[in-house]
Structure formats: C-alpha cells, structure tokens
Design an enzyme around this catalytic site. Structure first.
Site, PDB file in Angstrom:
ATOM      1  N   GLY A  79      -8.695   6.134   8.639  1.00  0.00           N
ATOM      2  CA  GLY A  79      -9.029   6.428  10.032  1.00  0.00           C
ATOM      3  C   GLY A  79      -9.900   7.652  10.186  1.00  0.00           C
TER       4      GLY A  79
ATOM      5  N   ASP B  63     -21.426  -0.123   5.227  1.00  0.00           N
ATOM      6  CA  ASP B  63     -20.336   0.395   4.400  1.00  0.00           C
ATOM      7  C   ASP B  63     -20.124  -0.469   3.156  1.00  0.00           C
ATOM      8  OD1 ASP B  63     -20.208   1.935   6.647  1.00  0.00           O
ATOM      9  OD2 ASP B  63     -18.389   1.019   7.433  1.00  0.00           O
TER      10      ASP B  63
ATOM     11  N   SER C 103     -11.753   0.992   4.992  1.00  0.00           N
ATOM     12  CA  SER C 103     -11.588  -0.474   5.033  1.00  0.00           C
ATOM     13  C   SER C 103     -12.587  -1.173   4.116  1.00  0.00           C
ATOM     14  CB  SER C 103     -11.678  -1.000   6.468  1.00  0.00           C
ATOM     15  OG  SER C 103     -12.822  -0.496   7.090  1.00  0.00           O
TER      16      SER C 103
ATOM     17  N   SER D 285       0.840  -1.188   0.000  1.00  0.00           N
ATOM     18  CA  SER D 285       0.000   0.000   0.000  1.00  0.00           C
ATOM     19  C   SER D 285       0.878   1.242   0.000  1.00  0.00           C
ATOM     20  CB  SER D 285      -0.892  -0.025   1.246  1.00  0.00           C
ATOM     21  OG  SER D 285      -1.134   1.284   1.699  1.00  0.00           O
TER      22      SER D 285
HETATM   23  C1  GLA Z   1     -19.084   1.833  11.001  1.00  0.00           C
HETATM   24  C2  GLA Z   1     -19.559   0.427  10.677  1.00  0.00           C
HETATM   25  C3  GLA Z   1     -20.965   0.439  10.072  1.00  0.00           C
HETATM   26  C4  GLA Z   1     -21.940   1.270  10.895  1.00  0.00           C
HETATM   27  C5  GLA Z   1     -21.323   2.616  11.253  1.00  0.00           C
HETATM   28  C6  GLA Z   1     -22.174   3.394  12.209  1.00  0.00           C
HETATM   29  O1  GLA Z   1     -18.903   2.563   9.822  1.00  0.00           O
HETATM   30  O2  GLA Z   1     -18.681  -0.179   9.742  1.00  0.00           O
HETATM   31  O3  GLA Z   1     -21.412  -0.894   9.943  1.00  0.00           O
HETATM   32  O4  GLA Z   1     -22.343   0.569  12.051  1.00  0.00           O
HETATM   33  O5  GLA Z   1     -20.029   2.483  11.844  1.00  0.00           O
HETATM   34  O6  GLA Z   1     -23.387   3.723  11.609  1.00  0.00           O
END
Ligand code: GLA
Length: 414
Positions: A145, A200, A151, A88
């Site tokens: 971060g 996500d 991720s 990376s």
């Molecule tokens: C992180 C997690 C998600 C979700 C958010 C809060 O991004 O990966 O699954 O729970 O926090 O909404």
C-alpha cells in the site's frame, strides 16, 4: 551507507532491504509451516519507483520506471488437483480455492493478484487448460500500500515461477517476458479489477540493474537507460509517507475515464498522438469542449510525457543532476492538474526540496503512498531530517525511507 552514520532517527530509515538469502528463507519457512514439505523453488520480483512519467502509461505516454532493491519472494510448488493454496506473511491464514472458480472480482484482496495470474496464463495459452494448481507462500520486502507496486511484484514473481516450471525454454527471453507482462496486466485489470496501465508489470519483468527503463507506451518500445546515480554523487530517495493508498477505490479509474474520453473527442487512439497541450486545447475548443477538469487532465497527460521525454534525453547525455526541475514540474502537474497528490505527499515533497533536494515528486498512483527525491549524497541526512520534522510538526504518519538503487527484474532464486 556511511553518510547516514550519526544521521537522524536511523531506526526510521529502512535503508537496505534484507539480504536475499534471508528473504528467500522466510518464504521457504512460511511454506514449510503452512503446507507439508518443501517448495519446488523460490522466485522473486521487484517493487518499482518511477523517475518520471506518472499517470501516462494508459495514454500511450513515456515513463521511466526502475526496479527497487526491495522484492517480493514466493516459494512455489505445483499441485495436481486443480486447487490454489496461497499464504502470505502479512496474512497467515491460508486462502484456498479452485483454479476453475477464478473469475472477474473473485477472489478478492491479495489472492486476486496470484489467482489472476494463473487465470490469465491459462487464457493466454501459456498454461494448459487443465492446469493442476499451485501452492504459494509469499514474503514481501516491498512495503504494501505504499505506491511501490507490491501487487505487480506478486504477479510477476508468480508468472516467472510458472513460466519456468511449465513453460518452454523461450518463456523467459525478452519476447517470453513480454508475454508474461501481458498476462499480469490482464490478471490485474480483469480479475483484481484494478484498471491500471502496465508500467509496473513491464518494469518488474524487464528491469535491468543500474538502469531505468524508457517505456514508450504507444509503440511498446522498452529501452534501458543507464542511471549511474552513485557515480554522480546522487541518491534517489523514496519517501514512503505511510499514509494508506488504494487504487481500487475509483479515483484512478475516474482519471482514466476522463483522458480516454478526451482521446475519443479528439479522434485519436490515445492522447500521445496529440503533439502539444496547445494543439489539444485548440481542438477541444473547436469542438465546443471547455470543461475545465477535462482540460486540466489533458494538460497533465500531454505535458508529463513531454517531461519524461526530456528526462530521458538528459539521461542519455549523462546530465542526471539536471533532472530536478522536471521532477518538480511533474509533481506540480500531478497536484494541480491531475489532482492525485495528497496532503502527506505535498508535505514530504516540499520539505525535501526546502532541505536541498534537487527535485522531488509523488510516485505511482498517488492519493497517499510514496514520493521520491533526487538528492546529492551529502545532503541525504539533512533531507531525511527535514522530512521527519515536517511530518512531526503536522502530526502526520512518520515516513520511512528507501534507497532506490535500480535492481534486477523478476527471476528464480533457488
Ligand atoms: C499505478 C499503476 C500504473 C501507473 C501508475 C501511475 O502504479 O499500476 O499502471 O498508471 O499508477 O503512473
């Protein structure tokens, strides 16, 4: 963006992501300098913001995420000897390991998300058991971060790459993408050991340009909703506090444990099945359950889904400028009831609102990371200036700003 001309501290405003050809070329160049020869192709997946519906994906709630224009770029080439070699731009030493050695908790750090995807695709029967491995070079324009889901962008870019290189023609249709979402969630939960909920990965693989998604995490329905910000004279401003945020430190998992306990007490599969905060509180009281922390967590989970549902209805009616009070109430609930905000987040949210944002809230897992503000286009310079001044006054890290124009899902570049 002309409205920023002459605006404040422009060097601190990362307004546009780098151009796609430039980012893809960086991944390719890193591949060439780390491994021999050229990659088989370049794939990318987006980071995400979430309009509203925070910390409810794992309680069957509703959330409205959108893909950011910032993406993570992967140059990928299959191998035949069962090895994974990963590099990376942020960490230029090559990580190397055997596919068959991938297991819960191994590897650690960022390679876990990529190795985990390989492991999960094999477990789900989407890659052959004797998969020969892969070389991957990563260039990320998604800040790491920052609570913007770098991720999931890593995972989903590799998932589409492997689906295209090894899958059937259907592996990237809607059902195929849903199968990849499941694998990427397993990679994160079972190999990287982050107990996250799936919002996500879903948006990285199903996003649509100009839209947010209405995710119903109970039924599994994924519906794109138009988000015509420009046409309404609005900007969704992501404010990265640049205060470090970590999900794997136990706080996220601890929240999840409490709301899952509440669901068990209430004998429902998830809190989504409870119609109102009053109903939940009444039923918990009848069970003799009066732990104030549990009640606050439950109140957030149920009220946030109600707010996200209301926001989705406003979007359907084209009433974008009326979203502000829902965003504000979401932040209050995350700060007071769910207790996942931070000094830095509260500071930028307050400053944005005082300077005229229509609404503002923290975004993502919290404990640092980013906030978002809904701002009338003409007010963007005043809001960014106020946020910078408020952080400087408290000697907090200098925030950076992203323009969250909803972009497309994970896809092949070349
Ligand atoms: C992180 C997690 C998600 C979700 C958010 C809060 O991004 O990966 O699954 O729970 O926090 O909404």
């Amino acid at each position: 963006m002309t409205f920023l001309e002459g605006g404040p501290a422009l060097a601190e405003i990362h307004w546009h992501p780098p151009s796609s050809p430039e980012s893809a070329a960086r991944a390719e160049a890193l591949f060439a300098s780390s491994f021999d020869g050229a990659p088989a192709g370049v794939w990318s997946a987006p980071g995400r913001a979430n309009l509203i519906g925070e910390h409810v994906d794992y309680v069957g709630g509703i959330c409205l995420p959108l893909a950011l224009p910032q993406r993570t770029w992967l140059a990928v080439r299959p191998r035949t000897d069962g090895l994974l070699r990963l590099v990376s731009g942020q960490c230029p030493e090559v990580w190397q390991g055997a596919v068959r050695a991938v297991r819960p908790g191994h590897p650690r750090g960022w390679p876990a998300y990529l190795a985990g995807v390989v492991w999960a695709l094999i477990s789900e029967g989407l890659l052959p058991a004797g998969f020969g491995g892969v070389d991957v070079a990563v260039h990320s324009d998604v800040p790491l971060g920052a609570g913007l889901s770098s991720s999931a962008a890593l995972e989903c870019a590799l998932a589409v790459a492997l689906a295209e290189l090894f899958g059937s023609g259907s592996s990237l249709d809607t059902a195929g993408r849903s199968a990849l979402v499941k694998a990427c969630i397993r990679a994160e939960n079972e190999i990287a050991l982050a107990a996250t909920g799936g919002m996500d990965q879903t948006v990285a693989l199903h996003a649509r340009t100009g839209h947010c998604l209405r995710l119903d995490c109970d039924s599994g329905a994924v519906d794109p909703l138009p988000l015509p910000l420009d046409a309404n004279g609005l900007v969704l401003l992501v404010i990265n506090t640049n205060a470090p945020h970590r999900l794997v430190d136990g706080q996220y998992r601890a929240r999840r444990v409490v709301v899952e306990r509440a669901a068990r007490l209430l004998r429902v599969p998830t809190l989504r099945r409870i119609s109102s905060v009053q109903d939940a509180v009444g039923r918990l009281a009848a069970l003799g359950e009066d732990d104030p922390e549990l009640l606050r967590r439950v109140r957030h989970a149920i009220s946030e889904t109600a707010r996200a549902g209301a926001a989705a209805r406003l979007l359907v009616e084209g009433r974008l400028a009326e979203l502000g009070p829902l965003l504000d109430a979401s932040h209050t609930s995350l700060r007071e009831d769910y207790e996942v905000s931070s000094l830095e987040l509260d500071n930028v949210v307050d400053a944005a609102k005082e300077a005229g944002a229509l609404g503002a809230r923290m975004v993502g897992g919290g404990f640092g990371g980013s906030a978002l503000a809904l701002v009338e286009t003409a007010a963007v310079p005043a809001v960014t200036e106020a946020v910078l001044a408020a952080t400087e006054a408290k000697a907090l890290p200098t925030p950076t700003f992203l323009h969250a124009l909803p972009g497309p899902s994970a896809a092949r570049w070349s």
